[in-house]
Motif scaffolding. Structure first.
Motif, PDB file in Angstrom:
ATOM      1  N   PHE A 191       0.895  -1.274  -0.048  1.00 24.47           N
ATOM      2  CA  PHE A 191      -0.021  -0.015  -0.073  1.00 24.47           C
ATOM      3  C   PHE A 191       0.830   1.297   0.096  1.00 24.47           C
ATOM      4  CE2 PHE A 191      -2.605  -3.399   1.828  1.00 24.47           C
ATOM      5  CZ  PHE A 191      -3.610  -3.196   1.211  1.00 24.47           C
ATOM      6  N   THR A 192       0.424   2.380  -0.711  1.00 21.54           N
ATOM      7  CA  THR A 192       1.191   3.624  -0.618  1.00 21.54           C
ATOM      8  C   THR A 192       0.039   4.711  -0.351  1.00 21.54           C
ATOM      9  OG1 THR A 192       0.765   4.083  -2.870  1.00 21.54           O
ATOM     10  CG2 THR A 192       2.827   2.680  -2.343  1.00 21.54           C
ATOM     11  N   GLY A 193       0.626   5.675   0.418  1.00 22.24           N
ATOM     12  CA  GLY A 193      -0.433   6.684   0.714  1.00 22.24           C
ATOM     13  C   GLY A 193      -0.719   6.281   2.150  1.00 22.24           C
ATOM     14  N   ASP A 194      -1.328   7.375   3.071  1.00 24.02           N
ATOM     15  CA  ASP A 194      -1.453   7.100   4.559  1.00 24.02           C
ATOM     16  C   ASP A 194      -2.966   7.202   4.826  1.00 24.02           C
ATOM     17  OD1 ASP A 194      -1.758   9.659   4.094  1.00 24.02           O
ATOM     18  OD2 ASP A 194      -0.376  10.475   5.487  1.00 24.02           O
ATOM     19  N   GLY A 195      -3.683   6.866   3.926  1.00 17.47           N
ATOM     20  CA  GLY A 195      -5.117   7.063   4.352  1.00 17.47           C
ATOM     21  C   GLY A 195      -5.929   5.869   4.719  1.00 17.47           C
ATOM     22  N   LEU A 196      -5.226   4.625   4.721  1.00 16.42           N
ATOM     23  CA  LEU A 196      -5.973   3.268   4.943  1.00 16.42           C
ATOM     24  C   LEU A 196      -6.331   3.463   6.554  1.00 16.42           C
ATOM     25  CD1 LEU A 196      -6.871   0.898   3.319  1.00 16.42           C
ATOM     26  CD2 LEU A 196      -4.668  -0.158   4.033  1.00 16.42           C
ATOM     27  N   SER A 197      -7.733   3.307   6.519  1.00 16.18           N
ATOM     28  CA  SER A 197      -8.260   3.161   7.991  1.00 16.18           C
ATOM     29  C   SER A 197      -8.856   1.615   8.115  1.00 16.18           C
ATOM     30  CB  SER A 197      -9.238   4.113   8.141  1.00 16.18           C
ATOM     31  OG  SER A 197      -8.699   5.496   8.146  1.00 16.18           O
ATOM     32  N   TYR A 198      -8.923   1.184   9.392  1.00 13.22           N
ATOM     33  CA  TYR A 198      -9.466  -0.283   9.689  1.00 13.22           C
ATOM     34  C   TYR A 198     -10.532  -0.262  10.389  1.00 13.22           C
ATOM     35  CZ  TYR A 198      -5.383  -1.983   7.362  1.00 13.22           C
ATOM     36  OH  TYR A 198      -4.363  -2.201   6.152  1.00 13.22           O
ATOM     37  N   PHE A 199     -11.533  -1.018  10.250  1.00  8.62           N
ATOM     38  CA  PHE A 199     -12.406  -1.563  11.102  1.00  8.62           C
ATOM     39  C   PHE A 199     -12.391  -2.941  11.525  1.00  8.62           C
ATOM     40  CE2 PHE A 199     -16.823  -3.096  11.766  1.00  8.62           C
ATOM     41  CZ  PHE A 199     -17.163  -2.653  12.941  1.00  8.62           C
ATOM     42  N   GLU A 200     -12.510  -3.362  12.762  1.00  7.71           N
ATOM     43  CA  GLU A 200     -12.040  -4.818  13.080  1.00  7.71           C
ATOM     44  C   GLU A 200     -13.601  -5.280  13.242  1.00  7.71           C
ATOM     45  OE1 GLU A 200      -9.657  -5.490  16.184  1.00  7.71           O
ATOM     46  OE2 GLU A 200      -9.942  -7.673  16.170  1.00  7.71           O
ATOM     47  N   SER A 201     -14.079  -6.008  12.102  1.00 12.35           N
ATOM     48  CA  SER A 201     -15.560  -6.421  12.169  1.00 12.35           C
ATOM     49  C   SER A 201     -15.771  -7.821  12.973  1.00 12.35           C
ATOM     50  CB  SER A 201     -15.973  -6.867  10.557  1.00 12.35           C
ATOM     51  OG  SER A 201     -15.072  -7.560  10.048  1.00 12.35           O
ATOM     52  N   SER A 202     -14.568  -8.638  13.260  1.00 14.14           N
ATOM     53  CA  SER A 202     -14.813  -9.695  14.013  1.00 14.14           C
ATOM     54  C   SER A 202     -13.342  -9.861  14.521  1.00 14.14           C
ATOM     55  CB  SER A 202     -15.532 -11.048  13.368  1.00 14.14           C
ATOM     56  OG  SER A 202     -14.574 -11.229  12.268  1.00 14.14           O
ATOM     57  N   PRO A 203     -13.160 -10.611  15.623  1.00 14.22           N
ATOM     58  CA  PRO A 203     -11.835 -10.919  16.121  1.00 14.22           C
ATOM     59  C   PRO A 203     -10.804 -11.097  15.189  1.00 14.22           C
ATOM     60  CG  PRO A 203     -13.226 -11.829  17.561  1.00 14.22           C
ATOM     61  CD  PRO A 203     -14.064 -11.289  16.426  1.00 14.22           C
ATOM     62  N   GLY A 204      -9.597 -10.391  14.913  1.00 14.27           N
ATOM     63  CA  GLY A 204      -8.631 -10.910  14.073  1.00 14.27           C
ATOM     64  C   GLY A 204      -9.042 -10.381  12.334  1.00 14.27           C
ATOM     65  N   VAL A 205     -10.082  -9.941  12.221  1.00 14.83           N
ATOM     66  CA  VAL A 205     -10.598  -9.499  10.953  1.00 14.83           C
ATOM     67  C   VAL A 205     -10.643  -8.009  10.691  1.00 14.83           C
ATOM     68  CG1 VAL A 205     -12.464  -9.613   9.068  1.00 14.83           C
ATOM     69  CG2 VAL A 205     -11.833 -11.747  10.286  1.00 14.83           C
ATOM     70  N   ARG A 206      -9.898  -7.595   9.915  1.00 15.54           N
ATOM     71  CA  ARG A 206      -9.658  -6.092   9.543  1.00 15.54           C
ATOM     72  C   ARG A 206     -10.150  -5.674   8.335  1.00 15.54           C
ATOM     73  NH1 ARG A 206      -4.717  -3.061  11.457  1.00 15.54           N
ATOM     74  NH2 ARG A 206      -3.572  -4.613   9.865  1.00 15.54           N
ATOM     75  N   ARG A 207     -11.285  -4.769   8.230  1.00 14.77           N
ATOM     76  CA  ARG A 207     -11.920  -4.308   6.893  1.00 14.77           C
ATOM     77  C   ARG A 207     -11.148  -3.030   6.832  1.00 14.77           C
ATOM     78  NH1 ARG A 207     -16.593  -7.097   5.113  1.00 14.77           N
ATOM     79  NH2 ARG A 207     -17.085  -8.630   6.399  1.00 14.77           N
ATOM     80  N   GLY A 208     -10.539  -2.735   5.512  1.00 17.60           N
ATOM     81  CA  GLY A 208      -9.706  -1.620   5.303  1.00 17.60           C
ATOM     82  C   GLY A 208     -10.667  -0.687   4.209  1.00 17.60           C
ATOM     83  N   PHE A 209     -10.506   0.563   4.655  1.00 16.52           N
ATOM     84  CA  PHE A 209     -11.125   1.582   3.748  1.00 16.52           C
ATOM     85  C   PHE A 209     -10.508   2.987   3.781  1.00 16.52           C
ATOM     86  CE2 PHE A 209     -12.851   4.150   7.451  1.00 16.52           C
ATOM     87  CZ  PHE A 209     -12.882   3.187   8.271  1.00 16.52           C
ATOM     88  N   CYS A 210     -10.841   3.767   2.565  1.00 16.78           N
ATOM     89  CA  CYS A 210     -10.024   4.901   2.756  1.00 16.78           C
ATOM     90  C   CYS A 210     -10.761   5.889   3.583  1.00 16.78           C
ATOM     91  CB  CYS A 210     -10.037   5.779   1.342  1.00 16.78           C
ATOM     92  SG  CYS A 210      -9.448   7.210   1.204  1.00 16.78           S
ATOM     93  N   GLY A 211      -9.733   6.501   4.573  1.00 17.00           N
ATOM     94  CA  GLY A 211     -10.252   7.489   5.504  1.00 17.00           C
ATOM     95  C   GLY A 211     -10.825   8.698   5.144  1.00 17.00           C
ATOM     96  N   ARG A 212     -10.442   8.849   3.844  1.00 11.72           N
ATOM     97  CA  ARG A 212     -11.173  10.326   3.230  1.00 11.72           C
ATOM     98  C   ARG A 212     -12.184   9.946   2.519  1.00 11.72           C
ATOM     99  NH1 ARG A 212      -8.288  13.412  -1.810  1.00 11.72           N
ATOM    100  NH2 ARG A 212      -9.225  15.180  -1.440  1.00 11.72           N
ATOM    101  N   CYS A 213     -12.133   8.927   1.460  1.00 14.95           N
ATOM    102  CA  CYS A 213     -13.446   9.067   0.607  1.00 14.95           C
ATOM    103  C   CYS A 213     -14.369   7.838   0.797  1.00 14.95           C
ATOM    104  CB  CYS A 213     -12.880   8.743  -0.806  1.00 14.95           C
ATOM    105  SG  CYS A 213     -12.316   7.344  -1.303  1.00 14.95           S
TER     106      CYS A 213
END
Ligand SMILES: [Zn+2]
Ligand SMILES: [Zn+2]
Length: 115
Positions: free
Chosen positions: A51-73
């Motif tokens: 990954f490049t850029g610093d906009g990736l944010s995460y939501f932990e939807s269940s233990p050990g599982v992280r869903r990544g999304f752009c924190g801007r768009c």
């Protein structure tokens, strides 16, 4: 080498080689996260994704599982757990070459969805 990005371009990624797995996912969690009737993923070993850029944010939807999304768009980008990253097919620059090979959680498929 495949490349992709979020809608605004703040988060970009690349993935080396062929995916280890491709599939639709009909589960309710993917439906709620994406707002779409079905999600489609291509899975890669985590070491082959960058990954490049610093906009990736995460939501932990269940233990050990992280869903990544752009924190801007807000674009949905990843579903990841240790060692593996599933990237949303729609975020790739070449989604036409990543046809889903299966249907995960087919029992949760919306009855009106025709594929
Ligand atoms: Zn973005
Ligand atoms: Zn799912």
């Amino acid at each position: 080498m495949r490349e992709g990005r979020c809608l605004c371009g703040q988060v970009r990624f690349s993935a080396d080689g062929a995916p280890t797995w491709t599939s639709y996912c009909h589960c309710q969690s993917c439906r709620r996260q994406t707002g779409a009737p079905v999600a489609a993923y291509a899975g890669f070993e985590a070491a082959k994704v960058r990954f490049t850029g610093d906009g990736l944010s995460y939501f932990e939807s269940s233990p050990g599982v992280r869903r990544g999304f752009c924190g801007r768009c807000g674009s949905t980008l990843t579903y990841r757990w240790p060692g593996e990253i599933h990237l949303h097919v729609g975020a790739f620059d070449d989604p036409a070459t990543l046809a889903p090979a299966g249907h995960a959680f087919a029992d949760e498929r919306l009855p009106w969805l025709k594929l």
